[in-house]
Design a protein around this motif. Sequence first.
Motif, PDB file in Angstrom:
ATOM      1  N   ALA A 195      16.681 -52.541  53.045  1.00 13.85           N
ATOM      2  CA  ALA A 195      16.506 -51.102  53.304  1.00 13.85           C
ATOM      3  C   ALA A 195      15.343 -50.870  54.258  1.00 13.85           C
TER       4      ALA A 195
ATOM      5  N   ARG B   5      15.653 -49.350  57.993  1.00 11.94           N
ATOM      6  CA  ARG B   5      14.875 -48.131  58.258  1.00 11.94           C
ATOM      7  C   ARG B   5      13.956 -48.320  59.455  1.00 11.94           C
TER       8      ARG B   5
ATOM      9  N   VAL C  68      17.968 -44.366  55.543  1.00 13.35           N
ATOM     10  CA  VAL C  68      18.413 -45.286  54.495  1.00 13.35           C
ATOM     11  C   VAL C  68      18.156 -44.655  53.139  1.00 13.35           C
ATOM     12  N   THR C  69      19.155 -44.767  52.270  1.00 10.11           N
ATOM     13  CA  THR C  69      19.015 -44.319  50.889  1.00 10.11           C
ATOM     14  C   THR C  69      19.405 -45.463  49.973  1.00 10.11           C
ATOM     15  N   LEU C  70      18.514 -45.799  49.067  1.00 11.03           N
ATOM     16  CA  LEU C  70      18.781 -46.824  48.059  1.00 11.03           C
ATOM     17  C   LEU C  70      19.415 -46.112  46.862  1.00 11.03           C
TER      18      LEU C  70
ATOM     19  N   LEU D 108       8.853 -48.097  48.931  1.00 10.04           N
ATOM     20  CA  LEU D 108       9.935 -47.258  49.430  1.00 10.04           C
ATOM     21  C   LEU D 108       9.397 -46.054  50.196  1.00 10.04           C
TER      22      LEU D 108
ATOM     23  N   VAL E 162      12.217 -44.786  52.810  1.00 14.78           N
ATOM     24  CA  VAL E 162      13.547 -45.016  52.254  1.00 14.78           C
ATOM     25  C   VAL E 162      13.762 -44.047  51.103  1.00 14.78           C
TER      26      VAL E 162
END
Length: 140
Positions: free
Chosen positions: A26, A30, A36-38, A59, A64
Motif C-alpha cells: 500500500a 501510494r 490507496v485504501t487498505l 498508514l 493510506v
Amino acid sequence: MTRVFSERSSTRATRRPELEAAVKLAGEIRSSDVAVTLVVHEHKWLGRGTELAMLTEELKTSDVGLEFLTGELKGSHGPSGIVFTVLAAMSGMEREYLRDQEVSLRDIATGAKKGQHSSPATVMRMLREHDEQAATAASA
C-alpha cells in the motif's frame, strides 16, 4: 487494482507477515501518487497496543486510507480523519489500563501475558460504560 492478503493468525500475534506485506505494498503504490485504501474485515484485526499505534502512524504517514467491512468503525476512513486519531488513542489508553493492572511495559509491548490485552472494541465499550456511569452520576 485489487490485491487480497489473507492471514489466519490471532489478533494477538506479534508478527503478521500478510498484514506487513499489505501495508508495505500500500505504501509503495501510494508513493506513485495513486490513492490507496487498505480494506480490513474489522478494526480489531489491525492489532493491539503498541502494534496498533505503530501501524496507524505508518498508514497515516504513507497517506493510506482504511475501510472496515464490519464492526463499530465500519466504513471508509481517510488518513487525516478522526478514526486514525481514535485508533492511536485507543492503543494509548489500552497501555495505561494495562499499566494500572500492573502489567509490565515489556509484557504490553510483546503480548507476553495472553488474555490481558483489550481489543479496541473492548476499550470503546469500556469508554461508553464510563460515559454512561458519569452521565448517571451527574443527573443524580
